[in-house]
Design an enzyme around this catalytic site. Sequence first.
Site, PDB file in Angstrom:
ATOM      1  N   LYS A   1     -33.143 -26.178  39.386  1.00 33.39           N
ATOM      2  CA  LYS A   1     -34.472 -25.881  39.468  1.00 33.39           C
ATOM      3  C   LYS A   1     -34.962 -25.310  40.647  1.00 33.39           C
ATOM      4  CE  LYS A   1     -36.582 -29.733  36.785  1.00 33.39           C
ATOM      5  NZ  LYS A   1     -37.871 -29.034  36.706  1.00 33.39           N
TER       6      LYS A   1
ATOM      7  N   HIS B   1     -30.034 -37.234  36.737  1.00 34.01           N
ATOM      8  CA  HIS B   1     -31.167 -36.412  37.469  1.00 34.01           C
ATOM      9  C   HIS B   1     -31.715 -36.944  38.588  1.00 34.01           C
ATOM     10  CE1 HIS B   1     -30.578 -34.011  33.807  1.00 34.01           C
ATOM     11  NE2 HIS B   1     -31.466 -34.900  33.094  1.00 34.01           N
TER      12      HIS B   1
ATOM     13  N   LYS C   1     -39.681 -42.834  28.423  1.00 38.88           N
ATOM     14  CA  LYS C   1     -40.354 -42.155  27.358  1.00 38.88           C
ATOM     15  C   LYS C   1     -41.598 -42.773  27.011  1.00 38.88           C
ATOM     16  CE  LYS C   1     -36.653 -39.843  26.184  1.00 38.88           C
ATOM     17  NZ  LYS C   1     -36.589 -38.316  26.521  1.00 38.88           N
TER      18      LYS C   1
END
Length: 488
Positions: A196, A254, A340
Site C-alpha cells: 500500500k 497483515h 469480521k
Amino acid sequence: MNPRTPKSAPAMASPTRPDNYVLVVFGATGDLAKRKLLPGLFRLAAGGLLPKQYRIIGSAPRQFSLSDSDFKKHAKDAVEEFGGITPTPEAWQNFEAALSFASADPDDTAPLLAAVDLAEKEIGSKPRRLFHLAVPPAAFRSMVELLGASKLNVGSRIIIEKPFGTDLASAVALNKTVHSVFDESQVFRIDHFLGKESVDNILALRFANQLFEPVWNRDHISHVQIDVPETLSIEGRANFYDATGAFRDMVVTHLFQVLGVIAMEPPSKLTAEALRNEEVKVFDALVSINPKHVVRGQYEGYLQEDGVAPNSTTETMVAVEAKIDNWRWSGVPFYLRSGKSLGANRQVVTLGFRQPCLKMFAIDRESKGSGSGGEIVIDFGDPGSITSNFLAKEPGPVMRLGRASMVFEYQNSFNAANELEGYEHLILEAMLGDQSLFTRADGIERLWEVSAPLIENPPPVEPYARGTWGPDSINRLIAPHAWHLPET
Ligand code: NAP
C-alpha cells in the site's frame, strides 16, 4: 478496503522498467487472480510499467484447464469488473496478445513447460521468469516441488501468497521446502498490506522529516493501536475461515507487518536488506503474546453460517496487546484489533501521546480522545490520510480547550492517478527484484514463534453483536486508554 474510484492506468513515475519477463500465474482461475492479479497486470501494462516484452501464462490443475481464448475472455471480464478501468480496444489487444493458458500438475508438467518454452522463444534472448503461487496454501508445497522437478526454478523468481504457514512448525517446514528449490533471494512472500502507498508513506513520514521521528518513542508515546475492522462477515468462506480465524488471517500476516514498519529503527539506507533487517529486529524484540492480554470474539449468528462447525470456537474478531522489548518501545503497549462483522471498514494506526508533564490546563473528558496528550492517526486504507489531533484554545474569554486537527489527505494532495494498488505495486517490485516489501523467512518464523502461546492456549471466545466493535472486554484490554475507533 475502501472502494476505488475508476481511474486511468498509473503513470510511470520512474524510468525503471523490468527486464523482459514470462510470468506464470498458478491459480489463474481463482478469486485472487480475478479480483486483483489480472486487473492489476492489465493496469500495469496500460500504464507502460510492464516490461517491453512480456508473456502471462495462466495455469490451473489439468481438470480445470482453459483454452487460450477462454482465458483471454476470463481476463477481460475480470478487468472490466474489478479493474476500475475500461480497456481501450488497442490496449486490450496488446495485453491479450500476451496471454495464454497451460495446465500444470505435479505428474504432468509438459503443457506448462511447452507454454514457457514458446513464450521464451517469442520474446527471445532469455527473458526472466516469475511464478506467482495464487493457489490455496495447501498447494504451495506441491507447486514449489513441481518447479524444482521441472527445473523451471533455475534463475526464476517466485511470489508466494499468504498465509505462509499456520503455526511455527508449518512455517518452518514450508520454508525448508522453498529453500530446497529456491534461494531466499529468489523468494517474494507477499503481504499486500506492505504494497500500500500509505504504508510506504509511513516510512516517508518517519524518516524524511525531522518533525515526527524525535517523538516516535517511549518518552512521548503512551500506546499504539493498529486497528483493521471489517464490516463483511465470512461471506461463504466458512471452509477457509473456520479453520483459520481472525488472528491467523489478519494479525500474523497483515497487522504484525504494519507493526514492523511503525516500530522499526531508521534503516541505514533504503535497501531491501537494510529495511528487512530492521523489521526483523522488531519481530525479534516482540514479547511472546500473553493469552491473558487477548480478547477473542465471535459474532452472534456465526455458528449458523453454512459450513461452520456447530460448536466452533474460531474467533471472528481478535484484540491483542503486543509488547516490544527494546529501548525505543519498552513499556509502550501495541493494541492490534481486527475482525469480521464489526462497525466499519477501516485500516488505522493511532499513536497516542503521553500527557504533558506539567498540567497547566484543566482537561475535560470530552477533549481526551485515545491519547490525552494528542495523537497521530494514520489511515492506511486506500488512498489514506495522516491526521494530527491536538488540543487548542477555543475562541472566547475563558481558557477552554477543544480538539483540533491537522489533516493530510493523499487523494487531495498528489496525483492520485499515479497510485498503484497493493498487488500492482508488489508484482512490479518482484519483477524488479526488490524484496523490500516482502517478508523474509526468519521474520515470518519469528511471528509464528511469538504467537505460539496464544495458538496453543487461546482464551474462550466471547459473543458480540454484528456491527459493534467486539465484546466489552476490548475496552478493559486497552484501559486506561481508549480505542480511537469509532471516531465520534
Ligand atoms: P481460490 O479462489 O480457491 O482459487 C485458487 C486457485 O488455485 C484456483 O485457480 C484453483 O483452481 C487453483 N487450485 C486449487 N487447488 C489447487 C492445487 N491443489 N494445485 C494447484 N492449483 C490449485 O483461492 P483464492 O481466493 O484465489 O486464493 C489464492 C491464494 O491467494 C490463497 O493462498 C489465498 O490465501 C491468497 N489470498 C487471496 C486473497 C483473495 O482476496 N482472494 C487475498 C489475499 C491472499 P480451480 O479454480 O480450478 O479449483
